[in-house]
Design a protein around this motif. Structure first.
Motif, PDB file in Angstrom:
ATOM      1  N   HIS A 184      57.863 -70.206 -33.129  1.00  0.00           N
ATOM      2  CA  HIS A 184      57.001 -71.024 -32.281  1.00  0.00           C
ATOM      3  C   HIS A 184      57.364 -70.922 -30.806  1.00  0.00           C
ATOM      4  CE1 HIS A 184      56.098 -73.353 -36.124  1.00  0.00           C
ATOM      5  NE2 HIS A 184      55.089 -72.573 -35.850  1.00  0.00           N
ATOM      6  N   LEU A 185      56.335 -70.992 -29.979  1.00  0.00           N
ATOM      7  CA  LEU A 185      56.498 -70.681 -28.562  1.00  0.00           C
ATOM      8  C   LEU A 185      57.509 -71.580 -27.851  1.00  0.00           C
ATOM      9  CD1 LEU A 185      55.602 -69.001 -26.140  1.00  0.00           C
ATOM     10  CD2 LEU A 185      53.770 -70.671 -25.748  1.00  0.00           C
ATOM     11  N   ILE A 186      57.334 -72.898 -27.932  1.00  0.00           N
ATOM     12  CA  ILE A 186      58.178 -73.776 -27.108  1.00  0.00           C
ATOM     13  C   ILE A 186      59.661 -73.659 -27.488  1.00  0.00           C
ATOM     14  CG2 ILE A 186      58.673 -76.212 -26.520  1.00  0.00           C
ATOM     15  CD1 ILE A 186      55.611 -76.613 -26.291  1.00  0.00           C
ATOM     16  N   VAL A 200      61.427 -64.057 -23.118  1.00  0.00           N
ATOM     17  CA  VAL A 200      60.272 -64.381 -23.958  1.00  0.00           C
ATOM     18  C   VAL A 200      59.307 -63.205 -23.926  1.00  0.00           C
ATOM     19  CG1 VAL A 200      58.378 -66.011 -24.360  1.00  0.00           C
ATOM     20  CG2 VAL A 200      60.411 -66.752 -23.118  1.00  0.00           C
ATOM     21  N   ALA A 201      58.737 -62.876 -25.090  1.00  0.00           N
ATOM     22  CA  ALA A 201      57.636 -61.908 -25.138  1.00  0.00           C
ATOM     23  C   ALA A 201      56.337 -62.696 -25.206  1.00  0.00           C
ATOM     24  CB  ALA A 201      57.791 -61.022 -26.370  1.00  0.00           C
ATOM     25  N   MET A 202      55.462 -62.469 -24.235  1.00  0.00           N
ATOM     26  CA  MET A 202      54.138 -63.134 -24.270  1.00  0.00           C
ATOM     27  C   MET A 202      53.197 -62.207 -25.026  1.00  0.00           C
ATOM     28  SD  MET A 202      53.739 -64.726 -20.462  1.00  0.00           S
ATOM     29  CE  MET A 202      53.907 -63.177 -19.593  1.00  0.00           C
ATOM     30  N   VAL A 215      45.351 -69.833 -25.561  1.00  0.00           N
ATOM     31  CA  VAL A 215      45.324 -71.281 -25.328  1.00  0.00           C
ATOM     32  C   VAL A 215      45.553 -72.011 -26.640  1.00  0.00           C
ATOM     33  CG1 VAL A 215      43.810 -73.207 -24.668  1.00  0.00           C
ATOM     34  CG2 VAL A 215      43.775 -71.079 -23.350  1.00  0.00           C
ATOM     35  N   ARG A 216      46.471 -72.981 -26.619  1.00  0.00           N
ATOM     36  CA  ARG A 216      46.752 -73.799 -27.810  1.00  0.00           C
ATOM     37  C   ARG A 216      46.807 -75.267 -27.427  1.00  0.00           C
ATOM     38  NH1 ARG A 216      45.624 -69.740 -29.595  1.00  0.00           N
ATOM     39  NH2 ARG A 216      46.652 -68.402 -31.126  1.00  0.00           N
ATOM     40  N   ASP A 217      46.589 -76.099 -28.429  1.00  0.00           N
ATOM     41  CA  ASP A 217      46.567 -77.559 -28.260  1.00  0.00           C
ATOM     42  C   ASP A 217      47.914 -78.089 -28.764  1.00  0.00           C
ATOM     43  OD1 ASP A 217      46.125 -80.298 -28.613  1.00  0.00           O
ATOM     44  OD2 ASP A 217      44.064 -80.025 -29.307  1.00  0.00           O
ATOM     45  N   ARG A 275      49.522 -57.965 -28.451  1.00  0.00           N
ATOM     46  CA  ARG A 275      49.007 -59.139 -29.162  1.00  0.00           C
ATOM     47  C   ARG A 275      49.669 -59.269 -30.527  1.00  0.00           C
ATOM     48  NH1 ARG A 275      42.443 -59.613 -28.639  1.00  0.00           N
ATOM     49  NH2 ARG A 275      42.305 -59.661 -26.364  1.00  0.00           N
ATOM     50  N   ARG A 276      49.800 -60.476 -31.003  1.00  0.00           N
ATOM     51  CA  ARG A 276      50.295 -60.723 -32.359  1.00  0.00           C
ATOM     52  C   ARG A 276      49.082 -60.771 -33.292  1.00  0.00           C
ATOM     53  NH1 ARG A 276      53.809 -66.142 -33.341  1.00  0.00           N
ATOM     54  NH2 ARG A 276      51.744 -67.072 -33.123  1.00  0.00           N
ATOM     55  N   ALA A 277      49.161 -60.053 -34.397  1.00  0.00           N
ATOM     56  CA  ALA A 277      48.007 -59.975 -35.303  1.00  0.00           C
ATOM     57  C   ALA A 277      47.577 -61.372 -35.751  1.00  0.00           C
ATOM     58  CB  ALA A 277      48.360 -59.126 -36.521  1.00  0.00           C
ATOM     59  N   GLY A 278      46.281 -61.593 -35.753  1.00  0.00           N
ATOM     60  CA  GLY A 278      45.751 -62.854 -36.288  1.00  0.00           C
ATOM     61  C   GLY A 278      45.757 -64.019 -35.331  1.00  0.00           C
ATOM     62  N   ASP A 279      46.151 -63.809 -34.063  1.00  0.00           N
ATOM     63  CA  ASP A 279      46.156 -64.912 -33.085  1.00  0.00           C
ATOM     64  C   ASP A 279      44.768 -65.098 -32.466  1.00  0.00           C
ATOM     65  OD1 ASP A 279      48.682 -66.010 -33.059  1.00  0.00           O
ATOM     66  OD2 ASP A 279      49.437 -64.733 -31.445  1.00  0.00           O
ATOM     67  N   PRO A 280      44.067 -66.192 -32.745  1.00  0.00           N
ATOM     68  CA  PRO A 280      42.814 -66.447 -32.030  1.00  0.00           C
ATOM     69  C   PRO A 280      43.098 -66.741 -30.553  1.00  0.00           C
ATOM     70  CG  PRO A 280      43.001 -67.824 -33.998  1.00  0.00           C
ATOM     71  CD  PRO A 280      44.348 -67.215 -33.747  1.00  0.00           C
TER      72      PRO A 280
HETATM   73  N1  UDP Z   1      53.633 -66.819 -28.526  1.00  0.00           N
HETATM   74  C1  UDP Z   1      54.129 -65.905 -27.617  1.00  0.00           C
HETATM   75  N2  UDP Z   1      55.442 -65.524 -27.736  1.00  0.00           N
HETATM   76  C2  UDP Z   1      56.267 -66.002 -28.717  1.00  0.00           C
HETATM   77  C3  UDP Z   1      55.748 -66.943 -29.633  1.00  0.00           C
HETATM   78  C4  UDP Z   1      54.417 -67.335 -29.514  1.00  0.00           C
HETATM   79  O1  UDP Z   1      53.417 -65.433 -26.727  1.00  0.00           O
HETATM   80  O2  UDP Z   1      57.434 -65.595 -28.776  1.00  0.00           O
HETATM   81  C5  UDP Z   1      52.222 -67.242 -28.389  1.00  0.00           C
HETATM   82  C6  UDP Z   1      51.377 -66.969 -29.623  1.00  0.00           C
HETATM   83  O3  UDP Z   1      50.821 -65.679 -29.570  1.00  0.00           O
HETATM   84  C7  UDP Z   1      50.322 -68.072 -29.538  1.00  0.00           C
HETATM   85  C8  UDP Z   1      51.062 -69.220 -28.864  1.00  0.00           C
HETATM   86  O4  UDP Z   1      52.220 -68.642 -28.242  1.00  0.00           O
HETATM   87  O5  UDP Z   1      49.281 -67.672 -28.692  1.00  0.00           O
HETATM   88  C9  UDP Z   1      51.535 -70.265 -29.838  1.00  0.00           C
HETATM   89  O6  UDP Z   1      52.189 -69.616 -30.915  1.00  0.00           O
HETATM   90  P1  UDP Z   1      53.019 -70.405 -32.002  1.00  0.00           P
HETATM   91  O7  UDP Z   1      53.642 -69.394 -32.922  1.00  0.00           O
HETATM   92  O8  UDP Z   1      53.930 -71.370 -31.325  1.00  0.00           O
HETATM   93  O9  UDP Z   1      51.940 -71.264 -32.773  1.00  0.00           O
HETATM   94  P2  UDP Z   1      50.583 -70.843 -33.530  1.00  0.00           P
HETATM   95  O10 UDP Z   1      49.485 -71.095 -32.528  1.00  0.00           O
HETATM   96  O11 UDP Z   1      50.683 -69.429 -33.951  1.00  0.00           O
HETATM   97  O12 UDP Z   1      50.538 -71.796 -34.662  1.00  0.00           O
END
Ligand code: UDP
Length: 321
Positions: A184-186, A200-202, A215-217, A275-280
């Motif tokens: 998870h990102l945070i 961090v890899a974006m 964008v996430r909530d 991009r990570r596969a499956g990320d909307p």
């Molecule tokens: N993300 C990122 N780098 C990371 C982990 C996550 O850029 O090391 C991005 C991810 O692609 C998504 C967002 O952060 O757009 C939230 O990802 P996370 O895995 O926290 O939650 P998800 O939305 O997948 O449930």
């Protein structure tokens, strides 16, 4: 009420257990500690360390007013590589739980569901009436359980609520996110700030969003937990209600990293990665239904505040507290 919290040694489960105790409920945690931590179980709460499949009948035979079911496998990537682990571990176990609840007359269920049930949305904010087209096995197993709960509620009078979480973040004192495999990102960004990760890899900066990142909530785990406290009280016999839980507005990956820089004072190096596969591109909840029907209102909506709580938790862990 006397409540069983499965997965109550995990991140969301432990915060919910703590808030249920504060609300005056008697709580018992059932957790096999495969990903949870015994020291995350709130003080004074009994921990039954066991696999649900082995003990649920004898546990529910003690007599409970309800179950909050958090115990689950929850890694999206792993769910694609090892689907059996998720179909058996999530769906098989949930069916076992439902059957045991029926056998012992346990009346109420709150289920930990996910925004991953929706997959790539046609419209944001996402309503509960949106099409459910999960793009990964994890989401598919949670959706399958939601369908099973609907059937059990209608046929057997179960009082059930499923809560579909968007991006849960933050911490509650000593209860926070500590996964062996962090995705998870945070928490990943805060690992960089605390020196346990280099950068961090974006994942992608060419999405159709204001700065190109997803964008996430993000919803504070305490607000999320409080929705569970309301849901167990509102559950009605024979009904399966489904609610989305989010704040209703989104932040980009870059905005989250910037907020973490401001809170931690660390520069937090970040590179663009594929991009990570499956990320909307955008996932934002409409939580109007939860607000209207549960009387729930998120109180901790400020992103910096969410990050600050997570950061305090990260720092306390890295200092060996
Ligand atoms: N993300 C990122 N780098 C990371 C982990 C996550 O850029 O090391 C991005 C991810 O692609 C998504 C967002 O952060 O757009 C939230 O990802 P996370 O895995 O926290 O939650 P998800 O939305 O997948 O449930």
């Amino acid at each position: 009420m006397k409540l069983l919290v499965t997965g109550g040694a995990g991140y969301v489960g432990s915060v919910c257990a703590a808030r249920l105790v504060e609300a005056g409920h008697e709580v018992v945690v059932l957790d096999d500690l495969s990903t949870g931590h015994a020291d995350a179980v709130p003080d004074g709460v009994r921990l039954i360390e066991a696999d649900i499949n082995d003990v649920i009948d004898e546990v529910l035979a003690e007599g409970y007013d309800g179950v909050l079911h958090f115990a689950a496998k929850s890694l999206v990537g792993e769910s694609m590589e090892d689907p059996a682990k998720y179909w058996h571990g999530n769906v098989g176990t949930a069916l076992k739980l439902l059957d045991a609840m029926l056998a012992h007359g346990t009346p109420r269920l709150v289920f930990s569901s996910t925004a991953a049930c929706y997959g790539e949305p046609d419209e944001v904010p996402i309503l509960e009436t949106a099409p459910t087209r999960p793009t990964n096995t994890y989401g598919a197993t949670k959706l399958a359980i939601d369908h099973a709960i609907t059937g059990y509620a209608a046929a057997h009078g179960l009082a059930a609520v499923s809560l579909r979480y968007f991006n849960v973040a933050g911490a509650y004192g000593r209860f926070g996110e500590r996964h062996a495999t962090e995705t998870h990102l945070i928490p990943i960004v805060l690992q960089v700030a605390s020196g346990t990760r280099a950068k961090v890899a974006m994942y992608g900066d060419d999405y159709p969003t204001e700065d190109g990142t997803c964008v996430r909530d993000y919803i504070h785990v305490v607000d999320l937990a409080d929705a569970h406290v309301k849901a167990i009280g509102a559950a009605t016999a024979g009904e399966h209600r489904i609610y989305n839980l989010g704040n209703g507005f989104g932040f980009t990956v870059k905005q989250v990293i910037e907020a973490c820089r401001e809170v931690t004072g660390h520069e937090i190096p970040a590179d663009v990665a594929p991009r990570r596969a499956g990320d909307p591109a955008v996932l934002v909840a409409s939580s109007e239904k939860a607000r209207t029907e549960l009387g729930w209102k998120p109180e901790r909506v400020d992103l910096a505040g969410i990050v600050r709580d997570a950061w305090e938790f990260t720092r306390s862990r890295s200092q060996g507290a």
